[in-house]
Design a protein around this motif. Structure first.
Motif, mmCIF file in Angstrom:
data_model
loop_
_atom_site.group_PDB
_atom_site.id
_atom_site.type_symbol
_atom_site.label_atom_id
_atom_site.label_comp_id
_atom_site.label_asym_id
_atom_site.label_seq_id
_atom_site.Cartn_x
_atom_site.Cartn_y
_atom_site.Cartn_z
ATOM 1 N N VAL A 3 33.264 58.939 -16.738
ATOM 2 C CA VAL A 3 34.315 60.218 -16.382
ATOM 3 C C VAL A 3 33.626 61.475 -16.309
ATOM 4 C CG1 VAL A 3 36.590 58.962 -16.386
ATOM 5 C CG2 VAL A 3 35.616 60.171 -18.343
ATOM 6 N N LEU A 43 45.270 68.099 -14.765
ATOM 7 C CA LEU A 43 44.317 67.160 -14.760
ATOM 8 C C LEU A 43 43.250 67.855 -16.019
ATOM 9 C CD1 LEU A 43 43.439 67.320 -10.979
ATOM 10 C CD2 LEU A 43 45.011 65.890 -12.043
ATOM 11 N N ASP A 44 42.563 66.468 -16.547
ATOM 12 C CA ASP A 44 41.410 66.689 -17.434
ATOM 13 C C ASP A 44 40.377 66.484 -16.671
ATOM 14 O OD1 ASP A 44 41.581 63.747 -17.107
ATOM 15 O OD2 ASP A 44 42.133 63.807 -19.399
ATOM 16 N N ASN A 45 38.990 66.153 -17.081
ATOM 17 C CA ASN A 45 38.054 65.679 -16.315
ATOM 18 C C ASN A 45 38.096 64.441 -15.378
ATOM 19 O OD1 ASN A 45 37.540 64.986 -19.039
ATOM 20 N ND2 ASN A 45 35.550 63.945 -18.290
ATOM 21 N N GLU A 46 38.885 63.458 -16.199
ATOM 22 C CA GLU A 46 38.974 62.402 -15.463
ATOM 23 C C GLU A 46 39.845 62.376 -14.134
ATOM 24 O OE1 GLU A 46 40.306 57.763 -16.487
ATOM 25 O OE2 GLU A 46 40.193 58.999 -18.087
ATOM 26 N N GLY A 47 41.045 63.293 -14.319
ATOM 27 C CA GLY A 47 41.805 63.350 -13.337
ATOM 28 C C GLY A 47 41.013 64.182 -12.013
ATOM 29 N N ALA A 101 47.755 66.722 -20.235
ATOM 30 C CA ALA A 101 47.487 66.084 -18.921
ATOM 31 C C ALA A 101 47.875 64.965 -18.503
ATOM 32 C CB ALA A 101 45.707 65.647 -19.122
ATOM 33 N N ASP A 102 48.658 64.956 -17.317
ATOM 34 C CA ASP A 102 49.330 63.850 -16.666
ATOM 35 C C ASP A 102 48.460 63.061 -15.731
ATOM 36 O OD1 ASP A 102 49.686 65.549 -14.712
ATOM 37 O OD2 ASP A 102 51.857 65.279 -14.608
ATOM 38 N N ASN A 103 47.352 63.723 -15.350
ATOM 39 C CA ASN A 103 46.432 63.462 -14.204
ATOM 40 C C ASN A 103 47.164 63.178 -12.902
ATOM 41 O OD1 ASN A 103 43.939 63.864 -15.719
ATOM 42 N ND2 ASN A 103 43.723 61.750 -16.508
ATOM 43 N N HIS A 143 47.138 71.371 -7.769
ATOM 44 C CA HIS A 143 46.658 70.584 -9.119
ATOM 45 C C HIS A 143 46.161 71.602 -9.887
ATOM 46 C CE1 HIS A 143 47.258 66.675 -7.291
ATOM 47 N NE2 HIS A 143 46.467 66.981 -6.123
ATOM 48 N N ILE A 174 43.148 71.770 -13.157
ATOM 49 C CA ILE A 174 42.016 71.080 -13.734
ATOM 50 C C ILE A 174 42.110 72.213 -15.005
ATOM 51 C CG2 ILE A 174 39.821 70.472 -14.047
ATOM 52 C CD1 ILE A 174 39.674 70.260 -10.939
#
Length: 433
Positions: free
Chosen positions: A52, A171-175, A165-167, A275, A277
């Motif tokens: 990710v 979002l975090d980096n994964e989302g 972060a629920d993505n 969104h 980030i």
């Protein structure tokens, strides 16, 4: 009954898997424990970087750059493109395929180098004589005993206080790597490497991107001349960059997220994005490690405490990569992993932090190594600075990428290079010079 090893690495990211392979090459019976798993249930070694982080973000940066070139740059070369479209699902599937190929490549290297791989969460359970006792929790639980342990558990995203972060909306980096469709409006908190790279990906594909940075300066860790040029180029491309921002509220809705913040002039602003980030840095990850069970020392910020040679306070327990001091960079972790394996073998593994390069894979790319001009001034070093613009470089003109410059800082008396800073085409390759 515990399975016996000479060296066990907890964590299979760039630091961990490299350390395990090098230890095995040096003749130690070695194991690596890592709990990353793909959606299909297969093991996914490689850590944040492969799964990710660096690798999927580079895949998306490449795809989005191709799209932007086709839409804007090809015409200048006499190449006409009609009916240009972007299939986001296909782009994300390609990214996932690139990640999976890297995961499988690491598993192949483990097999080739006779490293035993355990898919699960590794933790300390105690000590028996000179042997550290470890447990693996997962689909196939295991008990392991080893003389040497290398902790390489990495880092995790830092979140804004009171924000989760629920993505989906936040979002975090994964989302950020898996947004299913190009958003109309995208907010990015943090103008660091992740924020700028992800902001660039979605901006190229058509999103209106706003970057909110808490610090009063843009890219404070970068040399001032390079940061100034970067801000100019990114603004020209369409990124709206606001520095000196203080976020007071983040309110997710069903189809958007509202952000309230105070701008650099102290005025309250409200904005709504499809969104948001959040990329405000990362913190050391030691969850589930069982550090308290064996008295492994952590510092006030949660990093594993180590000396200059990556030794912890416990005998034959080492720690490397993001979970210890120093820059959170994959290649720094790799160098430490090799050095620690060699130290265990009685050799003199060495890492020089002065020669660790940094790269931001935006367009133009940004890369640097050594000291910035600000640092040399603060340290009272007698230096000379020289810079050269890409606009005067024939190759850059032929490529049609003339934005940016190269800046070199050298000792005034000896001409020893103290720092090199690049913003421009192929900066990630040039920095290796």
């Amino acid at each position: 009954m515990s399975e016996q090893f000479d060296v066990v690495v907890i964590g299979g990211g760039p630091g961990g898997y490299i350390a395990a392979i090098r230890a095995a090459q040096l003749g130690f019976k070695t194991a690596c424990i890592d709990d990353w798993t793909r959606k299909d249930g297969k093991p996914a070694p490689g850590g944040t970087c492969t799964n990710v982080g660096c690798i999927p973000s580079k895949a998306l940066l490449q795809s989005s750059e191709n799209f932007e070139h086709a839409g804007h740059s090809f015409a200048e070369h006499g190449i006409g493109v009609t009916g240009l479209s972007m299939d986001v699902a296909k782009m994300l599937a390609r990214k996932d395929k690139v990640v999976a190929q890297n995961n499988d490549g690491i598993l192949f290297l483990f097999k080739k180098n006779k490293v035993s791989y355990f898919n699960g969460v590794g933790s300390f359970t105690g000590k028996d004589g000179e042997q550290w006792q470890l447990a693996v929790a997962g689909a196939k639980p295991a008990q392991i005993a080893t003389k040497h342990v290398i902790v390489a558990t990495g880092s995790k995203p830092r979140m804004l206080p009171g924000v989760t972060a629920d993505n989906v909306r936040i979002l975090d980096n994964e989302g950020a790597l898996a947004i299913p469709a190009v958003p109309k409006k995208l907010g990015v908190v943090g103008a660091g490497v992740i924020g700028l790279e992800m902001g660039s990906v979605w901006r190229r594909l058509g999103a209106q991107v706003t970057v909110l940075e808490a610090l009063p300066t843009f890219l404070g860790i970068v040399d001032t001349a390079i940061a100034k040029e970067a801000q100019k180029q990114f603004t020209k491309q369409g990124l709206a960059i606001h520095t000196g921002v203080k976020i007071t509220e983040v309110k997710p809705g069903r189809s958007d997220v509202q952000v309230t913040y105070t701008d650099s002039a102290g005025k309250e602003q409200k904005d709504t994005y499809d969104h948001l980030i959040v990329s405000i840095g990362r913190v050391a990850y030691t969850g589930g490690l069982g550090a308290d069970k064996v008295g492994l020392a952590l510092d006030a910020r949660g990093f594993v405490t180590v000396d200059d040679e990556c030794r912890t306070n416990l005998p034959n327990v080492w720690a490397i990569g993001d979970v210890v001091r120093g820059p959170m960079l994959a290649h720094k972790a790799e160098e430490e992993g090799v050095a620690v394996a060699e130290r265990i073998a009685g050799q003199h593994g060495h890492v020089d932090f002065n020669t660790v390069p940094w790269v931001i894979y935006t367009a133009p790319e940004i890369a640097w190594v050594g000291k910035t001009e600000q640092q040399l001034k603060d340290e009272g070093v007698d230096y000379r600075a020289g810079s050269f613009p890409f606009t005067a470089n024939g190759r850059a003109r032929a490529m049609g990428e003339t934005a940016g410059l190269v800046k070199i800082l050298a000792d005034r008396k000896t001409d020893r290079i103290l720092g090199m800073h690049v913003i421009g085409p192929m900066a990630s390759e040039l920095i290796a010079e």
